[in-house]
Design an enzyme around this catalytic site. Sequence first.
Site, mmCIF file in Angstrom:
data_model
loop_
_atom_site.group_PDB
_atom_site.id
_atom_site.type_symbol
_atom_site.label_atom_id
_atom_site.label_comp_id
_atom_site.label_asym_id
_atom_site.label_seq_id
_atom_site.Cartn_x
_atom_site.Cartn_y
_atom_site.Cartn_z
ATOM 1 N N GLU A 287 0.822 -1.214 0.000
ATOM 2 C CA GLU A 287 0.000 0.000 0.000
ATOM 3 C C GLU A 287 0.854 1.261 0.000
ATOM 4 O OE1 GLU A 287 -4.339 -1.002 2.004
ATOM 5 O OE2 GLU A 287 -3.000 0.308 3.085
ATOM 6 N N HIS A 308 8.891 -26.584 -1.772
ATOM 7 C CA HIS A 308 8.325 -27.749 -2.466
ATOM 8 C C HIS A 308 7.177 -27.354 -3.394
ATOM 9 C CE1 HIS A 308 10.617 -30.690 -0.033
ATOM 10 N NE2 HIS A 308 10.687 -29.637 0.766
ATOM 11 N N LYS A 422 -14.142 -0.153 -3.984
ATOM 12 C CA LYS A 422 -15.234 0.161 -3.038
ATOM 13 C C LYS A 422 -16.341 0.906 -3.756
ATOM 14 C CE LYS A 422 -12.369 0.629 1.085
ATOM 15 N NZ LYS A 422 -11.809 1.586 2.015
HETATM 16 O O1 PA5 Z 1 -3.924 0.781 5.742
HETATM 17 C C1 PA5 Z 1 -5.056 1.118 5.436
HETATM 18 O O2 PA5 Z 1 -5.368 2.302 5.398
HETATM 19 C C2 PA5 Z 1 -6.146 0.121 5.152
HETATM 20 O O3 PA5 Z 1 -5.716 -1.162 4.930
HETATM 21 C C3 PA5 Z 1 -7.098 0.088 6.320
HETATM 22 O O4 PA5 Z 1 -6.393 -0.307 7.459
HETATM 23 C C4 PA5 Z 1 -8.265 -0.853 6.090
HETATM 24 O O5 PA5 Z 1 -8.889 -0.551 4.881
HETATM 25 C C5 PA5 Z 1 -9.256 -0.749 7.219
HETATM 26 O O6 PA5 Z 1 -9.709 0.556 7.350
HETATM 27 P P1 PA5 Z 1 -10.470 1.043 8.624
HETATM 28 O O7 PA5 Z 1 -9.579 0.883 9.794
HETATM 29 O O8 PA5 Z 1 -10.812 2.470 8.354
HETATM 30 O O9 PA5 Z 1 -11.696 0.177 8.766
#
Ligand code: PA5
Length: 445
Positions: A287, A308, A422
């Site tokens: 990310e 393996h 989303k």
């Molecule tokens: O790192 C990030 O921003 C995302 O992976 C969030 O952690 C994930 O989408 C969960 O989001 P939230 O904590 O707002 O529910």
Amino acid sequence: MKAIQLNIQDAVYFAEKQFEANKDQAVEAITKLENGTGAGSDFIGWVKLPKEVPAELVDRINKTAERLRENCDYVVCIGIGGSYLGAKAVITALSDSFADYYAPAPKSPKVLYAGQNIGEEYTAELQKLLEGKKFGIIVISKSGTTTEPAIAFRVLKDQLEKQAGKDAAKNLIVAITDANKGALRTMADKEGYETYVIPDNVGGRFSVLTPVGLLPIAVAGHDIQKLLNGAADMLEATLHPGPDNIAETYARVRNALYNNGKKIELLVNYNPKLHYFAEWWKQLYGESEGKEGKGIFPASVDNTTDLHSMGQWIQEGERTIFETVLSVKKPAVSVRVPENAENLDGINYLAGKNIDEVNKMAELGTKIAHVEGGVPNIRIELDKLDEYTLGALIYFFEKACGISGYILGVNPFNQPGVEAYKKNMFALLEKPGYEKETEAIKAKL
Ligand code: PA5
């Protein structure tokens, strides 16, 4: 730092020139992180966090954990992405591999996870397991609006209230979310749940050392102060640029390899307890760096298991990969291969050896083979698997990620690409407010 050693000698010579070339960029990146002058600097609260967690907060988390430990046989952590992976990584690394197969013991609840998928069977089977059981919920969402944990929380809250009664359920639910905004904050305040705040300036994937990770880890019975101490010591060790800064060195070598055609990084472990640590690491780097058409693809393997299945590809497939190996120096226990008079399996040559001695030779043999096959090998040696070392490792990877993202030339602290699916999902589900998108997406079907 003694607890964690980085060795790049089998990697750096694959990209010597590129490694020399990014030295100044790394220094600049460290300065940006320290001074808050880089892109996304409103999300660098994690940089100083390990030294800033107040003792009162640690005490309160331990008290909440104690309450849940006393009253629950199961505690379900609801969250997705950065809101569960850090806790799961640490808990899996520190817990007995078969913990879940033992019956719950007093004051030692099983930690389970929900809201990290939208599996109907998974949800139904979890509901079935919790039927008639003493359970509690830690619901974690920074935005407070994420669909997966919201569904899981609605389902399990309903079950808990039916089983324990609405009043008792209030004491068994803890919410970790934004200080002011989001549906989870509104609900927690209205229902009167105990809450913890995720700091504004700490993004999900950097939040394991906030209550997001600390509370579930404490519930699982691990020492969160030691985790923070390890992170704080790593913070000190990686404060200044220079050859001793292992976060800087790791960030530089992986960028150097990337610039010399190595586009995929495999985080390799030789200890199954580190499987979820790799999952946490993949989110952290994926990310943070995968944007603007750039970024090393973070992948992982569990060895020797995956030798393996993936070993052939790694040895002889496209030469675009490098490996970063997590190697634990000392196992916490000792199991030796027994002698057998008949030796029908032919492994008496191993008799008397510890299992880990064999594992270490598998690791060394694999390294030699892979390096000779053109796969650079970065090695990170962990003194042992304990809270202190894991805290240090978490901070090491976070710091290196910030430096690496800046060397790559991206904002490592945003995740604009996560929103695209989303929007489509909401349009397909006809969420109020998405009418135009619904019309547009239906026209494509
Ligand atoms: O790192 C990030 O921003 C995302 O992976 C969030 O952690 C994930 O989408 C969960 O989001 P939230 O904590 O707002 O529910």
